[in-house]
Design an enzyme around this catalytic site. Sequence first.
Site, PDB file in Angstrom:
ATOM      1  N   GLN A 101       0.981  -0.906  -0.276  1.00 23.02           N
ATOM      2  CA  GLN A 101       0.019   0.008  -0.092  1.00 23.02           C
ATOM      3  C   GLN A 101       0.617   1.094   0.026  1.00 23.02           C
ATOM      4  OE1 GLN A 101      -3.134   0.421  -0.583  1.00 23.02           O
ATOM      5  NE2 GLN A 101      -3.724  -2.271  -0.061  1.00 23.02           N
ATOM      6  N   HIS A 117      -1.973  -4.627  -8.401  1.00 25.32           N
ATOM      7  CA  HIS A 117      -2.608  -3.994  -9.470  1.00 25.32           C
ATOM      8  C   HIS A 117      -3.123  -2.563  -8.154  1.00 25.32           C
ATOM      9  CE1 HIS A 117      -4.735  -6.236  -5.765  1.00 25.32           C
ATOM     10  NE2 HIS A 117      -4.177  -6.717  -5.817  1.00 25.32           N
ATOM     11  N   CYS A 145      -9.836  -8.847   1.290  1.00 30.62           N
ATOM     12  CA  CYS A 145      -9.550 -10.286   1.582  1.00 30.62           C
ATOM     13  C   CYS A 145      -9.862 -10.737   3.244  1.00 30.62           C
ATOM     14  CB  CYS A 145      -8.274 -10.129   1.946  1.00 30.62           C
ATOM     15  SG  CYS A 145      -7.262  -9.857   0.460  1.00 30.62           S
TER      16      CYS A 145
HETATM   17  N1  PLP Z   1      -0.570  -6.785   1.931  1.00 31.07           N
HETATM   18  C1  PLP Z   1      -1.223  -5.682   1.635  1.00 31.07           C
HETATM   19  C2  PLP Z   1      -0.651  -4.860   3.063  1.00 31.07           C
HETATM   20  C3  PLP Z   1      -1.869  -5.727   0.894  1.00 31.07           C
HETATM   21  O1  PLP Z   1      -2.859  -3.978   0.831  1.00 31.07           O
HETATM   22  C4  PLP Z   1      -2.612  -6.516   0.318  1.00 31.07           C
HETATM   23  C5  PLP Z   1      -3.321  -6.583  -1.040  1.00 31.07           C
HETATM   24  O2  PLP Z   1      -5.015  -6.159  -0.405  1.00 31.07           O
HETATM   25  C6  PLP Z   1      -1.788  -7.489  -0.100  1.00 31.07           C
HETATM   26  C7  PLP Z   1      -0.903  -6.966   0.515  1.00 31.07           C
HETATM   27  C8  PLP Z   1      -1.844  -8.581  -0.881  1.00 31.07           C
HETATM   28  O3  PLP Z   1      -1.838  -7.851  -2.439  1.00 31.07           O
HETATM   29  P1  PLP Z   1      -2.012  -8.602  -3.578  1.00 31.07           P
HETATM   30  O4  PLP Z   1      -3.231  -9.034  -3.836  1.00 31.07           O
HETATM   31  O5  PLP Z   1      -1.519  -8.784  -4.838  1.00 31.07           O
HETATM   32  O6  PLP Z   1      -2.030 -10.886  -3.363  1.00 31.07           O
END
Ligand code: PLP
Length: 374
Positions: free
Chosen positions: A180, A202, A320
């Site tokens: 982030q 992304h 997530c």
């Molecule tokens: N770390 C943080 C702080 C995130 O916000 C995210 C995704 O929301 C991730 C890791 C995971 O990234 P990715 O969606 O590319 O696997």
Amino acid sequence: MPIYLDNAATTQVCPQAAQAAYQAMTEGFGNPSSGYALGQAAAARVKEHRETVARCLGCLPEELTFISCGTEGDNWSIRSAVEYGKRKGKHIITTAIEHAAVLEPMKDLERQGYEVTYLKPDRTGHISIDALTAALRPDTILVSMMLVNNELGTILPVAEAARAIKAAGSPALLHCDAVQGFLKVPFTPKELGVDLLTVSGHKIHAPKGIGAQYIRKGLNLKPLLLGGGQESGLRSGTEPTAQIAALAAACGAWQEEYREKITQIRRYALEVLRQVPGLEVISPGDAPHICAVSLPGYPSEMLVRDLSDMGICVSSGSACHKGKPSHVFAALGLPKRTLMGVLRVSFSAENTREDVDILAEGLTSITKNRIAMR
Ligand code: PLP
């Protein structure tokens, strides 16, 4: 197009990235390992793209490995750092507000006999460096601390953590989930003093399916994937040339003034949202693009659905963790009614004041038409 205020979940691919991916998938489709000109041209472009991303990140091209996503980089960093330090100890430090991509590997390591200390945030979502210093032990082999929290927008003291590790003479490696933070806050891995750092495409207007892993020069870690030896043998597999091209294009399209623009939109949003009856600001955010609010008594999932019906996209927390109360907001010790009504609002340079006005009107109409739960 809906009003998109969930840019911490993902971002719209920018035209430059889409164009670069299209070009790599059509004319430039060669395999970088092939010896003829079509393949070698693809290899040359991957090299250029690595240089572009490295410039944006402020590191050497050879310190970057292309990966598929932030989750992959976080998992790889943690597992390989633990493998690297296995003769020195079995203690790890992280924070209670990391993303699941860090917390789940930690739980897995606990099951294997590692001891993990989770540093708790204060009520504002900040982590104290004194708590880290106190937690460091001679057998600590890894500290993993995110740069920007994905639900609160708070900035964590990663550079201070590096200094504390050094001052304590600890052998611990330092990993930073900068998913982030990348481009949103200025940093280089060197300035932060980290050994490992993870970013994801992304979140910065590149497509899903691409990220970059920084590994400090000289640190020899175990490869993630064995095979054809691509990515200097660290992550075998034919390079995803289209995604790599798009990541570099998104990095190239990023403009320094976006930070200020996004900051201004977030400040305006906080001002306007404070007028919504009953709304509480949970975290105004340190990073330009994320803030968190709550409408106590109104379940987040319901708010997300009602707003979606009005054509507005915001999140009830980390995308997530659908349906479950977020561990991040829970770690702040919020009262139950406040906890159940949290919303994360996150911005890109494409958002306007009008988007924010429409969100505030939407929330106000919900408070008028629905009865809050006690
Ligand atoms: N770390 C943080 C702080 C995130 O916000 C995210 C995704 O929301 C991730 C890791 C995971 O990234 P990715 O969606 O590319 O696997």
